[in-house]
Structure formats: structure tokens, C-alpha cells
Design an enzyme around this catalytic site. Structure first.
Site, PDB file in Angstrom:
ATOM      1  N   SER A 122      39.792  37.589  33.996  1.00  0.00           N
ATOM      2  CA  SER A 122      40.471  36.172  34.335  1.00  0.00           C
ATOM      3  C   SER A 122      40.198  35.906  35.970  1.00  0.00           C
ATOM      4  CB  SER A 122      41.963  35.990  33.991  1.00  0.00           C
ATOM      5  OG  SER A 122      42.623  34.796  34.513  1.00  0.00           O
ATOM      6  N   TYR A 177      51.113  40.188  34.889  1.00  0.00           N
ATOM      7  CA  TYR A 177      49.960  39.860  34.247  1.00  0.00           C
ATOM      8  C   TYR A 177      48.789  39.883  34.973  1.00  0.00           C
ATOM      9  CZ  TYR A 177      46.260  36.742  32.083  1.00  0.00           C
ATOM     10  OH  TYR A 177      44.970  36.394  31.936  1.00  0.00           O
ATOM     11  N   LYS A 209      45.116  42.478  34.669  1.00  0.00           N
ATOM     12  CA  LYS A 209      43.748  42.290  34.667  1.00  0.00           C
ATOM     13  C   LYS A 209      43.059  42.865  35.723  1.00  0.00           C
ATOM     14  CE  LYS A 209      43.743  39.526  31.094  1.00  0.00           C
ATOM     15  NZ  LYS A 209      43.024  40.127  29.755  1.00  0.00           N
ATOM     16  N   ASP A 231      52.385  29.211  41.148  1.00  0.00           N
ATOM     17  CA  ASP A 231      51.063  28.170  40.696  1.00  0.00           C
ATOM     18  C   ASP A 231      50.285  28.324  42.325  1.00  0.00           C
ATOM     19  OD1 ASP A 231      52.120  25.441  38.761  1.00  0.00           O
ATOM     20  OD2 ASP A 231      50.812  27.184  38.271  1.00  0.00           O
TER      21      ASP A 231
END
Ligand code: WQD
Length: 364
Positions: free
Chosen positions: A139, A164, A168, A312
Site C-alpha cells: 500500500s 496498519y 505493511k 490523514d
């Protein structure tokens, strides 16, 4: 029969692919693309966050029944048994993992245990059964809050924004080290923002509970499943103040996996573990995405401007030259296609509530 000859035979005559997370959003779309390109596919998915009925949709599209092994990859013995039963697997595409940024912040150990244990178990089987090709679902989240735009595969990753994202980054490192010692050739595919649905509207995204991602939030608001959506901030340093992302159609993403396997089978890869960005190369703001939806659907969206969402980043979009030049990948779907297919899928879900309730939030 010696193992090298078996590998040669498997590689060219019985191209069976194991897709982990095959009942998920990107997994199911990838299975469709693999079958359409002549591969034989099996799935392993414990259905903790998906439903095997999505494979009925795959069968409707491809006329091929796909077997799913309802196995938790965190259980090594159960995982190993799949390989014993399928000695003709020549490649693996590994999607199965938890992927909610918010949930990972609330429960980091759940994410480290699930995403990393399942990967290591799978790689132990890859090693034991000498599977030649391994493609991993990574990702753009591995880039963290980078400011270098567009990001290339050589952009130095910043600290991840969530557990998360760390899973990755760690998974990529584990696979890279594994490739050096095992002889399995690996590809890491860094997705930007997957969205949209298969044009048939027979399969699509089924968020669990309230949608976190932008496009399902838009379509569920438009269909009335949620009363109004929130735009998380319009005071960012961008052209219209809302965050920028690179929305890539799920079918374009799926095709990149098929091309990656072909690339490895034809031994075109440079090195044991290669990375590719999968994005359109175009950044789109949240408000532009909403505008594209309204234009495509002729539905006025009910939304309000709210505060920033923690975690974000302001902007991220891809430089996709490497995937285009080396994999021969060419994204075909536009932002409007993403919105049109997502909307068509949402309308179908509404028309067929039984499908939605059984498959999306209310798993039995
Ligand atoms: C996009 C933009 C939001 C919902 C996702 C996945 C993550 C990873 C990368 C796979 C942001 C805004 C959203 C809403 C909004 N995927 N938004 N209102 O954050 O880039 O991350 O892709 O590895 O797992 O979460 O995508 O769709 O959540 O948000 O304003 O109701 O839309 O603030 O700017 P994101 P997203």
C-alpha cells in the site's frame, strides 16, 4: 520426479494460483482477471471479514467455480495442509490482512499478530513447497507523510501513520529478506486508493459497518444508507482545501496482479524482490471526487464540512511509470468510471438487500 523439473512443469502447464483473501474486495476482482487470462485459481479466506458468496459472483462473471479454503492463515498446520492438497500451485497472491487504519490504532497487537503471523506462516509454506512466484498486496501507506509528489518506488518511506501502515512496511521487509534466501521471486504492489466495482455490478466493495473510505461513503450517502457524509477538512494547503489522493479502479488494480505473475513467469524481473506503484498518477481532491460523482450520477450529495480526521495526510499520488514500462500495465478506468461503477454497484446492493445484509455488515 525431481523438484526442478516439477517446478518447470508447474510453471508452464498447470498455472494454478493461490489467492489469499480471495473473498475480499480486491481479491475477488483479481480472481476474475486471473481466470479471464487463463489461470486456474483457488482461494483461502477465513471469512472473518468477508463472505464466500462473493465467489458466486465470480462464478457468474467467469462461469468458473472457485474453491475457497475457509482457513485462518495464522494456523500453520491448516495452512500447510492446503499446500499438501495442491502441489501444483505455481504462484501466490497474498491479500489476506486486516486493513482498517482506525481499528489498528485502537488495537495494534491485533494487527501485528494477524497480519505478520499469517504472512510468516504463508512464507514457510512457500519455502517448503518451493513456490516460484509471490505477489504481495502492499500500500502507498508505506510512504507515510511524504511530501515528495508524485511518489516513485524510490521515495524514501517516512514513519507509518498507523500500526496498519507499520504492518505493511514490516511485511515488505520480511518478504524482501525471504526472497534473498529462498529463491522465490517476489513482487510488492503498492496500491494507492482502490475504488469502484466490476462493470457488471455482480461484485464490488462491501464495507463492514459504516464505510471509512471516501467512495463507499459517497455512494452509501447518495443511496440513503447513511443520512449525510462528512468531508474531513477543506482547509488543507491544496487547490480547494481538501485532501488529495490517487483513486485507482479495482479492475485496473486486479489486472496489475495478473501482469505481475506473467512478468515473473517470463523471468523478466530484475532482482528477487521488486516494488511497483499502482496508481493513475493523477491526484484528485475530495471535493473533486464528490463533484465527479454528482456529475456521473446526477445525484446531489448531502455532505457537511467537518474537522480533520486523525492520521490523514494532505496529499499522495503515484508516479506509475515503472509499472507501465516494466509490467506493461495501463490503467483504463477514469475517475468518472470509478464513480459510475461504484454507484451501479450500490444501486444493485439496495435492490438486493439480502445480498448486502448477508455479505456486508452482518456476517453470521
Ligand atoms: C480518502 C480521503 C479522507 C471518508 C485508504 C485506506 C487505507 C489504505 C490507503 C490500503 C481522505 C476523505 C474519507 C469520508 C472524507 N488502503 N474522506 N470523508 O485515507 O487515503 O486510506 O487508502 O492499504 O487502508 O483507508 O482513503 O478513502 O479513507 O480517505 O472526507 O467519509 O477522503 O479524509 O482525505 P485513505 P480514504
Amino acid at each position: 520426479m525431481n523438484k526442478k523439473f516439477l517446478i518447470f512443469v508447474r510453471n508452464f502447464f498447470m498455472a494454478k494460483i493461490l489467492v489469499t483473501g480471495g473473498c475480499g474486495y480486491i481479491g475477488s476482482h483479481t480472481i476474475v482477471d486471473l481466470i479471464e487470462h487463463g489461470y486456474d485459481v483457488i482461494s483461502v479466506d477465513n471469512n472473518s471479514r468477508s463472505n464466500p458468496t462473493i465467489l458466486k459472483g465470480v462464478e457468474l462473471i467467469t462461469s468458473r467455480k472457485v474453491k475457497n479454503y475457509k482457513v485462518d492463515l495464522c494456523n500453520f498446520d491448516d495452512t500447510f495442509a492446503i499446500f499438501q492438497e495442491n502441489e501444483d500451485i505455481i504462484g501466490i497472491i497474498h491479500f489476506a490482512a486486516y486493513k482498517s487504519v482506525g481499528e489498528s490504532v485502537e488495537n495494534p497487537l491485533l494487527y501485528f499478530e494477524n497480519n505478520l503471523t499469517s504472512l510468516v506462516n504463508l512464507l514457510k509454506c512457500v519455502q517448503e513447497f518451493q513456490i516460484p512466484h509471490f505477489v504481495f498486496s502492499s500500500s502507498c501507506t508505506v510512504y507515510g507523510n511524504t511530501t515528495e509528489m508524485p511518489v516513485t518506488e524510490n521515495t524514501a518511506p517516512k514513519p507509518a501513520e498507523s500500526p496498519y501502515g507499520y504492518t505493511k512496511q514490516m511485511s515488505e521487509q520480511i518478504i524482501s529478506e525471504f526472497a534473498k534466501s529462498s529463491g522465490t521471486h517476489c513482487i510488492l504492489l503498492r496500491y494507492f486508493n482502490p475504488a469502484g466495482a466490476h462493470p457488471s455490478a455482480v461484485i464490488g466493495e462491501m464495507p463492514m459497518g459504516k464505510p471509512q473510505n471516501l467512495v463507499p461513503a459517497i455512494t452509501q450517502t447518495a443511496i440513503g444508507r447513511i443520512p449525510r457524509m462528512m468531508v474531513f477538512g477543506t482547509d488543507y494547503p491544496t487547490r480547494d482545501g481538501s485532501c488529495i489522493r490517487d483513486y485507482i479502479h479495482v479492475c485496473d488494480l486486479a489486472n496489475a496482479h495478473t501482469l505481475s505473475l506473467k512478468y515473473l513467469q517470463e523471468e523478466k524481473n530484475n532482482g528477487l524482490c521488486e516494488v511497483f506503484n499502482l496508481g493513475t498518477g493523477t491526484g484528485v481532491t475530495v471535493l473533486e471526487a464528490i463533484n465527479a460523482f454528482e456529475k456521473t450520477s446526477s445525484v446531489k450529495l448531502n455532505y457537511e464540512i467537518g474537522p480533520h480526521r486523525p492520521g490523514d495526510i494532505v496529499a499522495i499520488y503515484a508516479n506509475n511509470d515503472k509499472a507501465k514500462n516494466q509490467l506493461g500495465w495501463q490503467p483504463r478506468f477514469s475517475l468518472e468510471d470509478i464513480m459510475a461503477t461504484a454507484w451501479k454497484w450500490e444501486i444493485r446492493l439496495k435492490a438486493d438487500e439480502t445480498v448486502f445484509n448477508s455479505q456486508a455488515g452482518e456476517l453470521n
